[in-house]
Design a protein around this motif. Structure first.
Motif, PDB file in Angstrom:
ATOM      1  N   CYS A 168       3.058   2.404  -2.088  1.00 52.75           N
ATOM      2  CA  CYS A 168       3.220   3.092  -3.374  1.00 52.75           C
ATOM      3  C   CYS A 168       2.306   2.471  -4.421  1.00 52.75           C
ATOM      4  N   ARG A 222       0.814  -1.220   0.000  1.00 53.56           N
ATOM      5  CA  ARG A 222       0.000   0.000   0.000  1.00 53.56           C
ATOM      6  C   ARG A 222       0.844   1.265   0.000  1.00 53.56           C
ATOM      7  N   GLN A 244       2.664  -0.037 -20.944  1.00 53.74           N
ATOM      8  CA  GLN A 244       2.283   0.015 -19.539  1.00 53.74           C
ATOM      9  C   GLN A 244       1.237  -1.054 -19.233  1.00 53.74           C
ATOM     10  N   GLY A 245       0.290  -1.223 -20.151  1.00 54.21           N
ATOM     11  CA  GLY A 245      -0.760  -2.229 -19.962  1.00 54.21           C
ATOM     12  C   GLY A 245      -0.177  -3.635 -19.883  1.00 54.21           C
ATOM     13  N   VAL A 292       1.670   7.952 -27.712  1.00 55.97           N
ATOM     14  CA  VAL A 292       1.010   7.775 -26.415  1.00 55.97           C
ATOM     15  C   VAL A 292       0.364   6.387 -26.340  1.00 55.97           C
ATOM     16  N   LYS A 293      -0.217   5.956 -27.454  1.00 52.81           N
ATOM     17  CA  LYS A 293      -0.828   4.612 -27.462  1.00 52.81           C
ATOM     18  C   LYS A 293       0.236   3.535 -27.217  1.00 52.81           C
ATOM     19  N   ASN A 299       1.296  -4.041 -16.491  1.00 57.08           N
ATOM     20  CA  ASN A 299       0.207  -4.288 -15.534  1.00 57.08           C
ATOM     21  C   ASN A 299      -0.306  -5.721 -15.644  1.00 57.08           C
ATOM     22  N   LEU A 329       5.154   4.349 -18.251  1.00 55.04           N
ATOM     23  CA  LEU A 329       4.381   5.507 -17.799  1.00 55.04           C
ATOM     24  C   LEU A 329       5.270   6.746 -17.728  1.00 55.04           C
ATOM     25  N   ARG A 341      -0.477  -8.443 -12.762  1.00 52.21           N
ATOM     26  CA  ARG A 341      -1.751  -9.116 -12.443  1.00 52.21           C
ATOM     27  C   ARG A 341      -1.615 -10.639 -12.503  1.00 52.21           C
ATOM     28  N   LEU A 386       0.840   3.468 -23.556  1.00 51.59           N
ATOM     29  CA  LEU A 386      -0.242   2.816 -22.822  1.00 51.59           C
ATOM     30  C   LEU A 386      -0.208   1.304 -23.039  1.00 51.59           C
ATOM     31  N   ILE A 403       2.613   2.907  -7.607  1.00 55.03           N
ATOM     32  CA  ILE A 403       3.355   2.617  -8.828  1.00 55.03           C
ATOM     33  C   ILE A 403       4.304   1.436  -8.629  1.00 55.03           C
ATOM     34  N   SER A 441      -3.201  -5.288 -10.575  1.00 51.70           N
ATOM     35  CA  SER A 441      -1.974  -4.567 -10.906  1.00 51.70           C
ATOM     36  C   SER A 441      -1.646  -3.462  -9.914  1.00 51.70           C
ATOM     37  N   VAL A 442      -2.660  -2.900  -9.263  1.00 56.80           N
ATOM     38  CA  VAL A 442      -2.381  -1.871  -8.259  1.00 56.80           C
ATOM     39  C   VAL A 442      -2.537  -2.530  -6.891  1.00 56.80           C
ATOM     40  N   HIS A 443      -1.544  -2.391  -6.046  1.00 53.99           N
ATOM     41  CA  HIS A 443      -1.520  -3.039  -4.734  1.00 53.99           C
ATOM     42  C   HIS A 443      -1.849  -4.527  -4.853  1.00 53.99           C
ATOM     43  N   LEU A 467       4.281   9.505 -20.524  1.00 50.36           N
ATOM     44  CA  LEU A 467       3.335  10.484 -19.985  1.00 50.36           C
ATOM     45  C   LEU A 467       4.003  11.602 -19.192  1.00 50.36           C
TER      46      LEU A 467
END
Lengths: 174, 431
Positions: free
Chosen positions: B65, B63, B144-145, B137-138, B148, B110, B152, B141, B67, B158-160, B114
């Motif tokens: 961070c 928790r 980054q995807g 940018v795509k 993630n 990211l 996962r 993404l 990122i 992917s987050v926490h 970005l």
């Protein structure tokens, strides 16, 4: 027997939040909806501060409803507001941790990656004063969570008669 | 007389896990004051951890961070598992590296697309850049995807992420999921190569500086999830020797602790890693270094951008290898009984060295915890860099020019206050 619809036919409802007090509001709505009997075309998802990953998670869904906590001095805790992405203030969030919802939706718009039907619902909260994971949800926000979950459930069930889940109308404010 | 005051002021906002400011005062083209202040929340987490079961630590530190949760989890696991007589299985150690590759991939993608590229392409932010360069940018993404998706695969989300545990993982991914993701990673390798070439083709400022590099080094591979500290000054240290050379102090204008290596500022992060470990890059990346003309070690902090791009190529390659060799295990973890005492552990977060220490009592509860994140380690270096960069550039430059350069300098370190928008508020004061 219900048929599992394709992602394009699904209505994705996403609750955005964090573990901090009232900021859990979006997750709580999803948890309540998970306990209700929703039509098969509705998909539920809780995300923890997804940043730009939200763009990827919305992909392929023609209809997306986003629920997030919001803080605005003009709207007290517990207020429910249907918003347009353009209404989100472009807060000057300056962290890579905080590529926030407003910026993410603006980026998705520029990239032509917004879902055909996007509904954004804000739940008014008091921002947490400290990073305390055990902070409780306030009674006003708790009531708003309950109201919104029931309203979304009603909207989804009303849509069963049609070929797809129709758009959710303005949930109004308390 | 003219005095100019430049101020970076990032307000505390919900969901912002970092807060910082920069005070810069120039009088008669002389730098009078420069003060960088970054607030980081891990100090609170150290207190949250006291009295908790050792098994809970991995989920609590995730928790800290949004990122780099994997980095916090792996450093904590390295520290806690050092208090066991047994080791996690070879399968677990390999899959932790794959898990960590996902975090580097998403964090670096990211940052480059970005946060950093708008600086070099002349846009206010990534949203403005997306109109002119949507495919770029795509691509960001997409990369980054994929990062993630890799997090996962092992972490559940992917987050926490919640998949890691003492001794391994709660679940092992199904082989068909692993194969499918490996195929997607392979399909992105061309994009990653193009990204490195593109970053190397940018007109990056050429501003060599002298600084100390600190990174983990592993004898067998480019250090990510494990290794020993190696410094450009010739030190080789294990995790339990960290406190003998690295010290943290409070500065009056900062709530965060500032680190030094035997009294000196130092760099941790992608460029430090590349400077120390580049001989261990796979052959195709050693060829890439020649192709783009990057000579290492580099003392140009703007090469951090290229270092991140190269590390994206590295982790794609590593993850593909690890997933290609994937076998479904009998058990995704080994029960590791911990003994009371003090455990030290570290790993290379996307932003640099992340060191943990835990004191465990007889009941298996955490008595004390200490976490030294990369951003606080880099603060003194960022301030030294700002001094050097702005002075070298010329303090007689216009306010906007100084402002942009200060932002770019800070962004090279990708600290938690790293900003996708131009966040300096410049105030010119006539006296």
């Amino acid at each position: 027997m219900s048929v599992c619809p394709t992602p394009e036919q699904q209505h994705m409802i996403i609750g955005i939040g964090s573990p901090f007090g009232d900021d859990r509001a979006g997750w709580e709505v999803i948890e309540r909806l998970q306990r209700m009997k929703l039509p098969p075309c509705v998909r539920l998802l809780s995300l923890d501060r997804p940043g730009v990953e939200l763009i990827e998670r919305m992909q392929g869904h023609a209809q997306v409803t986003l629920i997030d906590a919001m803080h605005d001095r003009n709207h007290p805790p517990g207020t429910l507001l249907a918003l347009q992405p353009s209404q989100l203030a472009h807060l000057n969030l300056c962290s890579s941790h905080a590529f926030g919802l407003a910026q993410t939706l603006a980026l998705a718009l520029r990239l032509n990656r917004l879902p055909a039907r996007l509904h954004l619902i804000g739940i008014g909260v008091t921002p947490p004063s400290t990073f305390c994971p055990d902070e409780h949800i306030s009674p006003e926000v708790e009531a708003a969570i309950e109201t919104l979950a029931r309203q979304l459930m009603d909207e989804c069930q009303t849509a069963i008669g049609s070929s797809s889940c129709t758009s959710i109308t303005d949930v109004g404010s308390r | 007389m003219t005095s100019r005051r430049i101020r970076i002021d990032v307000p505390a906002l919900t969901r912002v896990e970092g807060e910082g400011s920069l005070r810069l005062e120039v009088r008669q083209d002389q730098l009078i004051e420069l003060g960088l202040s970054i607030f980081e929340p891990p100090r609170y987490f150290e207190k949250f951890l006291e009295g908790r079961e050792a098994e809970e630590v991995v989920d609590i530190v995730a928790r800290i961070c949004g990122i780099c949760p994997v980095a916090y989890q792996i450093s904590a696991l390295n520290a806690l598992e050092s208090m066991s007589r047994q080791m996690a299985s070879p399968w677990v150690r390999s899959m932790r590296r794959a898990f960590y590759c996902g975090e580097w991939l998403q964090s670096h993608a990211l940052h480059i697309h970005l946060l950093a590229l708008p600086d070099f392409l002349g846009f206010e932010n990534a949203i403005a850049m997306a109109e002119r360069h949507p495919n770029m940018v795509k691509r960001g993404l997409k990369l980054q995807g994929l990062g993630n998706a890799l997090v996962r695969l092992f972490g559940g989300r992917s987050v926490h992420p919640v998949g890691a545990r003492l001794g391994g993982f709660h679940h092992a991914p199904a082989p068909d999921e692993v194969t499918a993701l490996a195929d997607r990673l392979k399909a992105a390798q061309q994009d990653a190569g193009d990204l490195t070439r593109f970053c190397a083709s940018l007109p990056l400022p050429d501003d060599p500086q002298t600084f100390i590099c600190v990174a983990l080094h592993h004898p067998d591979r480019y250090a990510i999830e494990s290794g020993e500290i190696r410094t450009s000054t010739g030190l080789n240290l294990s995790a339990n020797q960290f406190e003998q050379h690295f010290h943290e102090t409070h500065k009056p204008d900062s709530t965060a602790l500032w680190s030094d290596l035997d009294g000196q500022p130092y760099l941790t992060g992608p460029l430090a890693r590349l400077n120390i470990n580049h001989p261990q890059l796979p052959d195709f990346l050693l060829t890439r270094l020649g192709e783009i003309g990057l000579e290492l070690p580099s003392c140009n902090m703007f090469h951090s951008l290229i270092a991140r791009a190269l590390e994206i190529e590295l982790v794609l390659h590593e993850a593909i290898q690890l997933l290609n060799d994937y076998t479904y295990p009998k058990s995704p973890y080994t029960a590791l009984p911990l003994e009371p005492g003090i455990g030290y552990g570290m790993s290379e977060a996307p932003r640099g060295l992340l060191w943990h220490r835990y004191e465990l009592d007889e009941k298996g509860l955490i008595r004390a915890a200490r976490i030294v994140p990369p951003t606080s380690q880099n603060q003194a270096r960022i301030e030294a860099d700002l001094h050097h960069s702005l002075t070298t550039m010329g303090l007689d430059n216009g306010e906007d020019v100084l402002k942009l350069r200060a932002e770019q300098v800070i962004r090279n370190y990708d600290p938690c206050i790293s900003c996708s928008t131009h966040f300096l508020t410049l105030k010119k004061v006539e006296t």
